[in-house]
Scaffold this motif. Structure first.
Motif, PDB file in Angstrom:
ATOM      1  N   LEU B 144      -5.829  -3.636 -18.400  1.00 57.55           N
ATOM      2  CA  LEU B 144      -6.967  -3.839 -17.506  1.00 57.55           C
ATOM      3  C   LEU B 144      -6.402  -3.893 -16.090  1.00 57.55           C
ATOM      4  O   LEU B 144      -5.465  -4.662 -15.828  1.00 57.55           O
ATOM      5  CB  LEU B 144      -7.684  -5.149 -17.834  1.00 57.55           C
ATOM      6  N   ARG B 145      -6.940  -3.067 -15.224  1.00 57.39           N
ATOM      7  CA  ARG B 145      -6.434  -3.036 -13.850  1.00 57.39           C
ATOM      8  C   ARG B 145      -7.568  -3.397 -12.906  1.00 57.39           C
ATOM      9  O   ARG B 145      -8.611  -2.738 -12.910  1.00 57.39           O
ATOM     10  CB  ARG B 145      -5.872  -1.653 -13.525  1.00 57.39           C
ATOM     11  N   TYR B 167      -0.070 -13.009  -2.479  1.00 62.02           N
ATOM     12  CA  TYR B 167      -0.411 -12.300  -1.243  1.00 62.02           C
ATOM     13  C   TYR B 167      -0.221 -10.794  -1.358  1.00 62.02           C
ATOM     14  O   TYR B 167      -0.545 -10.054  -0.441  1.00 62.02           O
ATOM     15  CB  TYR B 167       0.437 -12.854  -0.090  1.00 62.02           C
ATOM     16  N   SER B 168       0.310 -10.360  -2.460  1.00 63.05           N
ATOM     17  CA  SER B 168       0.555  -8.928  -2.640  1.00 63.05           C
ATOM     18  C   SER B 168      -0.747  -8.139  -2.554  1.00 63.05           C
ATOM     19  O   SER B 168      -1.801  -8.583  -2.995  1.00 63.05           O
ATOM     20  CB  SER B 168       1.205  -8.698  -4.010  1.00 63.05           C
ATOM     21  N   GLY B 169      -0.650  -6.969  -1.996  1.00 61.60           N
ATOM     22  CA  GLY B 169      -1.831  -6.106  -1.911  1.00 61.60           C
ATOM     23  C   GLY B 169      -1.952  -5.161  -3.083  1.00 61.60           C
ATOM     24  O   GLY B 169      -2.786  -4.258  -3.068  1.00 61.60           O
ATOM     25  N   SER B 170      -1.137  -5.362  -4.092  1.00 63.55           N
ATOM     26  CA  SER B 170      -1.143  -4.435  -5.235  1.00 63.55           C
ATOM     27  C   SER B 170      -2.327  -4.714  -6.153  1.00 63.55           C
ATOM     28  O   SER B 170      -2.884  -5.804  -6.157  1.00 63.55           O
ATOM     29  CB  SER B 170       0.141  -4.582  -6.050  1.00 63.55           C
ATOM     30  N   HIS B 171      -2.668  -3.719  -6.946  1.00 67.64           N
ATOM     31  CA  HIS B 171      -3.660  -3.939  -7.987  1.00 67.64           C
ATOM     32  C   HIS B 171      -3.140  -5.015  -8.945  1.00 67.64           C
ATOM     33  O   HIS B 171      -1.928  -5.181  -9.117  1.00 67.64           O
ATOM     34  CB  HIS B 171      -3.914  -2.651  -8.769  1.00 67.64           C
ATOM     35  N   TYR B 172      -4.079  -5.702  -9.580  1.00 63.45           N
ATOM     36  CA  TYR B 172      -3.702  -6.744 -10.532  1.00 63.45           C
ATOM     37  C   TYR B 172      -3.919  -6.205 -11.934  1.00 63.45           C
ATOM     38  O   TYR B 172      -4.963  -5.608 -12.213  1.00 63.45           O
ATOM     39  CB  TYR B 172      -4.544  -8.000 -10.317  1.00 63.45           C
ATOM     40  N   THR B 173      -2.954  -6.418 -12.794  1.00 61.27           N
ATOM     41  CA  THR B 173      -3.109  -5.913 -14.162  1.00 61.27           C
ATOM     42  C   THR B 173      -3.015  -7.051 -15.163  1.00 61.27           C
ATOM     43  O   THR B 173      -2.337  -8.059 -14.929  1.00 61.27           O
ATOM     44  CB  THR B 173      -2.039  -4.855 -14.503  1.00 61.27           C
ATOM     45  N   TRP B 174      -3.703  -6.853 -16.266  1.00 65.69           N
ATOM     46  CA  TRP B 174      -3.685  -7.814 -17.374  1.00 65.69           C
ATOM     47  C   TRP B 174      -3.639  -7.031 -18.674  1.00 65.69           C
ATOM     48  O   TRP B 174      -4.423  -6.090 -18.850  1.00 65.69           O
ATOM     49  CB  TRP B 174      -4.933  -8.691 -17.328  1.00 65.69           C
ATOM     50  N   ARG B 175      -2.710  -7.421 -19.524  1.00 71.78           N
ATOM     51  CA  ARG B 175      -2.624  -6.743 -20.818  1.00 71.78           C
ATOM     52  C   ARG B 175      -3.561  -7.428 -21.796  1.00 71.78           C
ATOM     53  O   ARG B 175      -3.361  -8.614 -22.110  1.00 71.78           O
ATOM     54  CB  ARG B 175      -1.197  -6.781 -21.354  1.00 71.78           C
ATOM     55  N   PRO B 176      -4.596  -6.752 -22.261  1.00 70.90           N
ATOM     56  CA  PRO B 176      -5.515  -7.378 -23.208  1.00 70.90           C
ATOM     57  C   PRO B 176      -4.788  -7.851 -24.462  1.00 70.90           C
ATOM     58  O   PRO B 176      -3.939  -7.146 -25.007  1.00 70.90           O
ATOM     59  CB  PRO B 176      -6.513  -6.255 -23.529  1.00 70.90           C
TER      60      PRO B 176
END
Lengths: 211, 221
Positions: B144-145, B167-176
């Protein structure tokens, strides 16, 4: 009543007439240089095996086909700036355009995550090869722009769910064709959806900034 | 001596809710949802995709005991997450009425779910029924991004390029993870990255919103 497109995003689109010969030369050159020597050594995103990204110095290559493409792409960017910026012809003529330019070769299941291009004002993408069209996958390899009006679709009812094209909410998708060029502001977030063709999708992208 | 008081302002809540009581139901639930992935049950607003099935948003209307038990757990989990983010007290929260719509998605091998928000909802819950094994070579497989679409990313220099979390501007990911539910604001643009495995990712999505008894202004779904 006077209706205007407030906060509009400028998108320019043009096509290179009789592009077949140039595209053939570009494709052959890119495929021949799809090597570690020419791969971008500092990618900003996690590299994918299905997508080759070149170094950003493409327009420094001396080959005639590259210089022909350079003239077309940077000319279109300059023309876009001339259309949208309140600069006189004299001011425009004094601008110096700088660029980072690279090519992508995408194969089955390749994609590129949503991103924009910091430290540039205008970006452009040229299509060398669109890749296989799949009737059951019309979104294969589309260039998709995200709506910059973040939150604009949070509240939807019958009065804003189906707005006219200039005002419509949501993403915009472009299924690029050979010879097609799109110019857009570098701040615009965009992505390439997964490409499911059995051949290759080849594009050239440039980021421009002016001094 | 310089003292710096650093505060992450404008934070986005993202909760992962463990639902172990539902994990035991995942096998029959996966079978039930897979059987229901038919053209008749497909979301007519979603472009037909042989590698990604998205159902109509009618899952909560089912009267099946299995689904009723699942949603009892999902709603309880989502409410706990929402309460964690709010200043209102529990006794105030329980007075609210909750409205929700739900559908399921099956992301098949080589499939992906394009980015979308959840309009007309304040919160979005994404429960994982079945998850493919992580790809040894593709760290982003079936993640999930959540998109970080911030204007500040248009100007980056050497001092802002690699900021640390949060504070990072990167996309956030989560592994379901099967048996877990992610809860985040409905306004967040999110996608499921391409599933590079050879098994399906099965998700239940739930749009949710809350209202006072006399509150007006929420259009129908």
């Amino acid at each position: 009543m006077r209706l205007t497109a407030g906060f509009a995003v400028a998108f320019a689109e043009t096509r290179l007439a009789q592009c077949a010969r140039l595209n053939e030369e570009l494709e052959a050159l890119f495929l021949a240089r799809e090597s570690e020597e020419h791969r971008n050594p500092t990618p900003t995103h996690v590299p994918q095996a299905e997508m080759f990204e070149s170094r950003f110095n493409l327009f420094l290559w001396p080959e005639a086909c590259i210089q022909e493409l350079r003239a077309f792409m940077l000319g279109a960017v300059a023309q876009t700036v001339g259309e949208v910026a309140e600069l006189s012809p004299a001011q425009l003529s004094r601008l110096q355009v700088h660029n980072h330019t690279w090519f992508h070769v995408t194969r089955y299941a390749g994609s590129f995550v949503a991103h924009n291009h910091p430290l540039a004002s205008w970006s452009a993408v040229y299509c060398v090869r669109a890749g296989e069209r799949l009737p059951d996958r019309p979104d294969s390899g589309v260039l998709r722009f995200l709506d910059p009006r973040v939150g604009a679709d949070a509240y939807l009812d019958v009065a804003n769910r189906r707005l006219k094209p200039a005002f419509a909410l949501g993403t915009r998708e472009l299924r690029l064709e050979e010879g097609q060029l799109v110019v857009f502001p570098s701040y615009a977030f965009h992505e390439v959806s997964p490409f499911y063709g059995r051949d290759t999708r080849i594009t050239v992208a440039t980021n421009c900034w002016f001094t | 001596m310089i003292t710096v008081n650093l505060v992450p302002i404008f934070a986005t809540p993202f909760a992962v809710v463990d639902l172990p009581q539902l994990a035991a139901l995942n096998a029959p639930l996966a079978a039930r949802l897979t059987a229901q992935a038919t053209p008749e049950q497909a979301d007519p607003a979603f472009r037909p995709d042989p590698l990604c099935f998205r159902s109509r948003e009618t899952l909560l209307e089912s009267r099946e005991p299995l689904l009723a038990e699942v949603f009892q757990g999902l709603i309880a989990g989502l409410c706990e997450a929402v309460m964690e983010t709010n200043v209102m007290k529990r006794e105030e929260f329980v007075e609210l009425s909750m409205q929700a719509r739900s559908r399921f998605t099956i992301v098949r091998p080589d499939g992906a779910l394009p980015a979308a928000t959840a309009p007309l909802a304040s919160w979005y819950g994404l429960y994982c029924v079945a998850t493919p094994p992580p790809s040894p070579t593709r760290a982003d497989s079936a993640l999930l991004r959540l998109y970080a679409v911030r204007g500040a990313q248009t100007f980056i220099d050497a001092a802002s390029f690699r900021m640390r979390e949060p504070y990072s501007g990167s996309h956030y990911t989560w592994r379901p993870v099967a048996g877990q539910m992610a809860v985040f604001p409905g306004s967040m643009l999110h996608e499921v990255a391409m599933n590079r495995s050879d098994t399906d990712l099965i998700l239940i999505a739930m749009r949710a919103r809350f209202a006072h008894g006399e509150q007006l202004g929420l259009p129908g779904w």
